[in-house]
Design an enzyme around this catalytic site. Structure first.
Site, PDB file in Angstrom:
ATOM      1  N   LYS A 158       4.466  29.018  25.836  1.00  0.00           N
ATOM      2  CA  LYS A 158       3.461  27.828  25.727  1.00  0.00           C
ATOM      3  C   LYS A 158       4.171  26.536  25.317  1.00  0.00           C
ATOM      4  CE  LYS A 158      -0.465  30.155  26.289  1.00  0.00           C
ATOM      5  NZ  LYS A 158      -1.455  30.023  27.573  1.00  0.00           N
ATOM      6  N   LYS A 254      -7.854  34.439  37.222  1.00  0.00           N
ATOM      7  CA  LYS A 254      -8.147  35.276  36.129  1.00  0.00           C
ATOM      8  C   LYS A 254      -9.541  35.540  36.459  1.00  0.00           C
ATOM      9  CE  LYS A 254      -5.454  32.613  32.718  1.00  0.00           C
ATOM     10  NZ  LYS A 254      -5.771  31.626  31.638  1.00  0.00           N
TER      11      LYS A 254
END
Length: 335
Positions: A158, A254
Site C-alpha cells: 500500500k 471484486k
C-alpha cells in the site's frame, strides 16, 4: 428459525451485521481501521441454507446500516420466487447484491448436491498464490513489516503519494526475492505519476493498482507506462470496461463492486476478451467473502484474497492458507 420455516417451500431470508477485529491496523491512503464490519445474508429453503458475506464500502457511498436494510427489503421478492437472474435486474451492483447473489448460489449448489463451480460449468479452482498486504506507513515501518513476511511469494504494498519512492525501495530491500505489486488507492497525482511509476519499475514491481483518482485518470493514456497499471476504483462491472482500454492494462474484479459472483464471472470473460489481465481482489473480510471469488482464480494473473489473514481470527470452516497458498473452499463454508 423453526423446522417448519426451514422445510417450507418459500425461501426465508435473514441478515445480520458481524464485526471481526483486525490484527493491528489496516492502513491505506484513505485512513486506517481496526475491525472489518461485514453483513451476512442467509437464504433457506427446503432444508438447505446458503450464505453470502459483503463489506459495505464508504468510498462507494455505502454504509453498513443501509446495506443491511437493502438486503432485508428483498424478503418479499424472494418469497415471490426471485432468482439470481431477477436479482441482477432488481438491485444495482454493490455490496448488498453481492451477499444475496452468493447466498443464492450457495443455496442452489446445496439443493442440487453439486459444488458451485460444477453447477455453473466453470473450471474447478485449484490452490494458488495469494498476495499478502503490507499497510501504508513510514519506509522503516513498511520495511520491518515486509521483512517479517519476506518468505511469501507475492506481496501487495500500500502506497500513499509523497515519499512513495522511498517506501517501495525500502520494501524491495527487505524482500529481494518477492514479486511485488503496488496499490496507491487513488493517492497519486498527474505531477508525481511518472516519477512514482519509475520508482516502482526500478524496484521491480510487476503491477501498480489505481494510481490516480477514478474519473481523473486521463494522464494514464498520455504517458508510456513502464509497468502494467490496474484499475480498481475506476472499474466496477462490465459496463465500465470499454472506456478503460487506453488507460489500464488490468482490472481488479471484486465481488463487492460487481454485486456478486454472477456479474463477476461475466465481467472476467468480457475483460479477457478485451485483452485485460485479471486481478481478483477483496475487502478485509472473512473466508466467507473470499470463497466465491475463488471461482475467478483460474482466469486471474493476480490473486489478492488475503482478507482473513489480516484478522485476529477467521470464522469456523474458513479457507485453508499455507503460507502464500490459498485452497478452494470446503462445502461447509460455501458452495
Amino acid at each position: 428459525m423453526t423446522s417448519s420455516q426451514m422445510t417450507g417451500r418459500l425461501p426465508m431470508l435473514v441478515a445480520r451485521i458481524e464485526r471481526w477485529p483486525i490484527a493491528g491496523a489496516f492502513t491505506i491512503s484513505r485512513g486506517a481501521k481496526t475491525e472489518a464490519v461485514t453483513v451476512v445474508a442467509e437464504i433457506s429453503r427446503g432444508g438447505h441454507a446458503g450464505r453470502g458475506e459483503c463489506v459495505p464500502y464508504p468510498r462507494y457511498g455505502e454504509t453498513v446500516e443501509a446495506t443491511l436494510a437493502a438486503i432485508e427489503a428483498m424478503r418479499e421478492p424472494f418469497a415471490g420466487g426471485l432468482d439470481r437472474e431477477g436479482l441482477q435486474a432488481l438491485m444495482p451492483p454493490g455490496a448488498a447484491r453481492n451477499a444475496l447473489d452468493c447466498a443464492l448460489l450457495a443455496l442452489e449448489a446445496k439443493t442440487a448436491g453439486q459444488r458451485a463451480w460444477d453447477l455453473l460449468g466453470r473450471p474447478a479452482p485449484a490452490p494458488c498464490v495469494t498476495a499478502y498486504t503490507i499497510s501504508l506507513g513510514t519506509p522503516e515501518a513498511m520495511a520491518a513489516a515486509t521483512a517479517r513476511v519476506a518468505q511469501r511469494g507475492l506481496l501487495k504494498i500500500k502506497l500513499g503519494g509523497d515519499g512513495d519512492g522511498m517506501r517501495i525501495a525500502a520494501v524491495r530491500a527487505a524482500a529481494p526475492e518477492c514479486e511485488l505489486i503496488v496499490d496507491a488507492n487513488e493517492a497519486w497525482t498527474a505531477d508525481n505519476l511518472e516519477p512514482n511509476l519509475a520508482a516502482c519499475a526500478a524496484a521491480g514491481v510487476t503491477l501498480v493498482e489505481q494510481p490516480l483518482p477514478a474519473g481523473k485518470d486521463e494522464a494514464l493514456a498520455q504517458i508510456r507506462r513502464p509497468i502494467a497499471v490496474c484499475a480498481d476504483e475506476s472499474v466496477h462491472d462490465r459496463k465500465s470496461l470499454a472506456g478503460l482500454r487506453d488507460r489500464y492494462d488490468a482490472v481488479n474484479i471484486k465481488l463487492d463492486k460487481t454485486g456478486g459472483l454472477t456479474e463477476a464471472m461475466a465481467m472476467a470473460d468480457a475483460a479477457q476478451a478485451l485483452g485485460f489481465q485479471i486481478m481478483v481482489g477483496c475487502m478485509v473480510a472473512t473466508s466467507l467473502s473470499m470463497a466465491p471469488a475463488m471461482l475467478l482464480t483460474p482466469q486471474a494473473r493476480f490473486v489478492d484474497l488475503d482478507g482473513p489473514l489480516l484478522l485476529v481470527r477467521d470464522r469456523d470452516d474458513g479457507l485453508r492458507y499455507e503460507s502464500s497458498l490459498i485452497y478452494p473452499p470446503e462445502a461447509a463454508l460455501w458452495g
